[in-house]
Design a protein around this motif. Structure first.
Motif, PDB file in Angstrom:
ATOM      1  N   UNK A 127      24.012  14.164   8.497  1.00  0.00           N
ATOM      2  CA  UNK A 127      23.527  15.523   8.970  1.00  0.00           C
ATOM      3  C   UNK A 127      22.155  15.156   9.613  1.00  0.00           C
ATOM      4  N   UNK A 128      21.916  15.985  10.584  1.00  0.00           N
ATOM      5  CA  UNK A 128      20.501  15.954  11.352  1.00  0.00           C
ATOM      6  C   UNK A 128      19.404  15.997  10.374  1.00  0.00           C
ATOM      7  N   UNK A 129      18.233  15.437  10.618  1.00  0.00           N
ATOM      8  CA  UNK A 129      17.042  15.605   9.609  1.00  0.00           C
ATOM      9  C   UNK A 129      16.572  17.107   9.943  1.00  0.00           C
ATOM     10  N   UNK A 130      16.252  17.794   9.032  1.00  0.00           N
ATOM     11  CA  UNK A 130      15.464  18.971   8.886  1.00  0.00           C
ATOM     12  C   UNK A 130      14.068  18.983   8.913  1.00  0.00           C
ATOM     13  N   UNK A 131      13.638  17.729   8.446  1.00  0.00           N
ATOM     14  CA  UNK A 131      12.084  17.824   8.256  1.00  0.00           C
ATOM     15  C   UNK A 131      11.625  16.435   8.824  1.00  0.00           C
ATOM     16  N   UNK A 132      10.484  16.366   9.359  1.00  0.00           N
ATOM     17  CA  UNK A 132       9.809  15.114  10.289  1.00  0.00           C
ATOM     18  C   UNK A 132       9.534  14.097   9.325  1.00  0.00           C
ATOM     19  N   UNK A 133      10.271  13.090   9.776  1.00  0.00           N
ATOM     20  CA  UNK A 133       9.916  11.646   9.292  1.00  0.00           C
ATOM     21  C   UNK A 133       8.443  11.409   9.259  1.00  0.00           C
ATOM     22  N   UNK A 134       7.706  11.024   8.346  1.00  0.00           N
ATOM     23  CA  UNK A 134       6.210  10.772   8.724  1.00  0.00           C
ATOM     24  C   UNK A 134       5.994   9.352   9.055  1.00  0.00           C
ATOM     25  N   UNK A 135       5.831   8.911  10.189  1.00  0.00           N
ATOM     26  CA  UNK A 135       5.485   7.421  10.496  1.00  0.00           C
ATOM     27  C   UNK A 135       4.013   7.422  10.777  1.00  0.00           C
ATOM     28  N   UNK A 136       3.205   6.563   9.728  1.00  0.00           N
ATOM     29  CA  UNK A 136       1.826   6.640   9.917  1.00  0.00           C
ATOM     30  C   UNK A 136       1.334   5.088  10.275  1.00  0.00           C
ATOM     31  N   UNK A 137       0.263   5.208  10.704  1.00  0.00           N
ATOM     32  CA  UNK A 137      -0.424   3.975  11.237  1.00  0.00           C
ATOM     33  C   UNK A 137      -0.888   3.202   9.948  1.00  0.00           C
ATOM     34  N   UNK A 138      -0.337   2.040   9.650  1.00  0.00           N
ATOM     35  CA  UNK A 138      -0.988   1.381   8.585  1.00  0.00           C
ATOM     36  C   UNK A 138      -2.577   1.297   8.755  1.00  0.00           C
ATOM     37  N   UNK A 139      -3.309   1.323   7.382  1.00  0.00           N
ATOM     38  CA  UNK A 139      -4.771   1.369   7.329  1.00  0.00           C
ATOM     39  C   UNK A 139      -4.908  -0.178   6.952  1.00  0.00           C
TER      40      UNK A 139
ATOM     41  N   UNK B 169       0.773  -1.238   0.051  1.00  0.00           N
ATOM     42  CA  UNK B 169      -0.197  -0.108   0.254  1.00  0.00           C
ATOM     43  C   UNK B 169       0.797   1.230  -0.023  1.00  0.00           C
ATOM     44  N   UNK B 170       2.056   1.097   0.176  1.00  0.00           N
ATOM     45  CA  UNK B 170       3.005   2.309  -0.292  1.00  0.00           C
ATOM     46  C   UNK B 170       4.092   2.644   0.695  1.00  0.00           C
ATOM     47  N   UNK B 171       4.147   1.913   1.649  1.00  0.00           N
ATOM     48  CA  UNK B 171       5.253   1.732   2.700  1.00  0.00           C
ATOM     49  C   UNK B 171       6.430   1.361   2.067  1.00  0.00           C
ATOM     50  N   UNK B 172       7.802   1.917   2.779  1.00  0.00           N
ATOM     51  CA  UNK B 172       9.048   1.381   2.215  1.00  0.00           C
ATOM     52  C   UNK B 172       9.331   0.428   3.386  1.00  0.00           C
ATOM     53  N   UNK B 173       8.890   0.676   4.451  1.00  0.00           N
ATOM     54  CA  UNK B 173       9.359   0.014   5.932  1.00  0.00           C
ATOM     55  C   UNK B 173       7.939  -0.115   6.762  1.00  0.00           C
ATOM     56  N   UNK B 174       7.755  -1.247   7.055  1.00  0.00           N
ATOM     57  CA  UNK B 174       6.594  -1.500   7.920  1.00  0.00           C
ATOM     58  C   UNK B 174       7.168  -2.003   9.144  1.00  0.00           C
ATOM     59  N   UNK B 175       6.784  -1.438  10.412  1.00  0.00           N
ATOM     60  CA  UNK B 175       7.466  -1.439  11.398  1.00  0.00           C
ATOM     61  C   UNK B 175       6.386  -1.865  12.680  1.00  0.00           C
ATOM     62  N   UNK B 176       6.630  -3.185  13.107  1.00  0.00           N
ATOM     63  CA  UNK B 176       5.483  -3.521  13.983  1.00  0.00           C
ATOM     64  C   UNK B 176       5.680  -2.768  15.381  1.00  0.00           C
ATOM     65  N   UNK B 177       4.355  -2.439  16.019  1.00  0.00           N
ATOM     66  CA  UNK B 177       4.172  -1.686  17.314  1.00  0.00           C
ATOM     67  C   UNK B 177       3.326  -2.332  18.075  1.00  0.00           C
ATOM     68  N   UNK B 178       3.786  -2.503  19.489  1.00  0.00           N
ATOM     69  CA  UNK B 178       2.784  -2.899  20.262  1.00  0.00           C
ATOM     70  C   UNK B 178       2.077  -2.106  20.998  1.00  0.00           C
ATOM     71  N   UNK B 179       2.236  -0.847  20.961  1.00  0.00           N
ATOM     72  CA  UNK B 179       1.385   0.244  21.422  1.00  0.00           C
ATOM     73  C   UNK B 179       0.184   0.842  20.308  1.00  0.00           C
ATOM     74  N   UNK B 180       0.740   0.609  19.152  1.00  0.00           N
ATOM     75  CA  UNK B 180      -0.499   1.076  18.238  1.00  0.00           C
ATOM     76  C   UNK B 180      -1.799   0.555  18.371  1.00  0.00           C
ATOM     77  N   UNK B 181      -2.790   1.232  18.124  1.00  0.00           N
ATOM     78  CA  UNK B 181      -4.510   0.702  18.406  1.00  0.00           C
ATOM     79  C   UNK B 181      -4.200  -0.819  17.751  1.00  0.00           C
TER      80      UNK B 181
END
Length: 242
Positions: free
Chosen positions: A230-242, A108-120
């Motif tokens: 170099x430190x990131x200047x923009x926020x990396x978007x980490x979205x909850x998978x739909x 669905x468009x992610x490059x990296x799918x990260x598991x989360x025990x704290x996501x809903x």
């Protein structure tokens, strides 16, 4: 190499050391459509390899050249032939039936799918209060330093497109491998989506994880990576998978 229901081929990496008793349960949860399973053996002294091969005759086995979970995963990643790489644990804590959700997130468009025990929808049967607190502190620090919005830094159930492996330039041997992947995926500008995941308790045996020692290694990794580029200047978007 490919089997349905997904067009891309999927490789599953299972690092294991003396996990013969747990593998029947772990392998039973793997979807039948997985294209490739690679067991990375940490020089087990039990029947880990024999049990794994009996359970899955098409199994590929890689024997570690060094020690540590990070080294095991890196060597497994390098051996993988699939378009998508999924990393799970051999102790029964990660449910292979969730692989479909990770693969779908990538499709669905992610490059990296990260598991989360704290996501809903996620959770854990194994996290102690001290480990949970430490994870939250380290997650918050990472989000502050790198502009990410992770909910669960120290969790090892992840999947990614194999073509992005070079971008992460993984080079550590220990349990801090998950943190390194999360930080470098963000630094590389990969699209990261979190996937709710429920962690189970280890079935047999004792964990090699040591909260204080490994927490310190994670902290050092977080701070060291600040000097890597170099430190990131923009926020990396980490979205909850739909």
């Amino acid at each position: 190499m490919n089997k349905q229901p997904f067009a891309p081929s999927v490789s599953v990496i299972v690092p294991a050391m003396n996990e013969a008793e747990n593998l029947p349960h772990v392998f039973a949860t793997l979807p039948e459509w997985i294209d490739e399973v690679i067991l990375v053996d940490g020089n087990s002294t039990d029947d880990t390899i024999a049990v794994a091969r009996k359970l899955r005759p098409d199994l590929r086995v890689v024997v570690q050249s060094r020690r540590g979970k990070g080294n095991a995963l890196i060597e497994g990643f390098q051996a993988a032939q699939g378009d998508i790489i999924v990393m799970i644990d051999a102790d029964g804590s990660t449910d292979g039936r969730e692989i479909r959700s990770f693969v779908t997130t990538l499709l669905n468009g992610a490059d990296f799918a990260k598991g989360s025990r704290y996501a809903p929808g996620g959770g854990s049967d194994d996290l102690s209060p001290i480990r949970s607190l430490g994870n939250k502190v380290l997650t918050g620090l990472t989000n502050f330093l790198y502009g990410t919005s992770y909910t669960d830094l120290c969790y090892g159930y992840n999947a990614f497109w194999a073509r992005h492996l070079d971008a992460m330039q993984l080079d550590c041997d220990g349990f801090e491998i998950e943190t390194l992947m999360n930080v470098r995926a963000a630094q590389a500008g990969l699209v990261i989506h979190e996937v709710p995941s429920h962690e189970r308790s280890r079935i047999h045996g004792e964990s090699n994880l040591h909260a204080v020692r490994d927490g310190w290694r994670v902290l050092k990794t977080i701070m060291r990576e600040r000097t890597r580029g170099t430190a990131m200047t923009a926020h990396t978007q980490v979205a909850l998978a739909k």
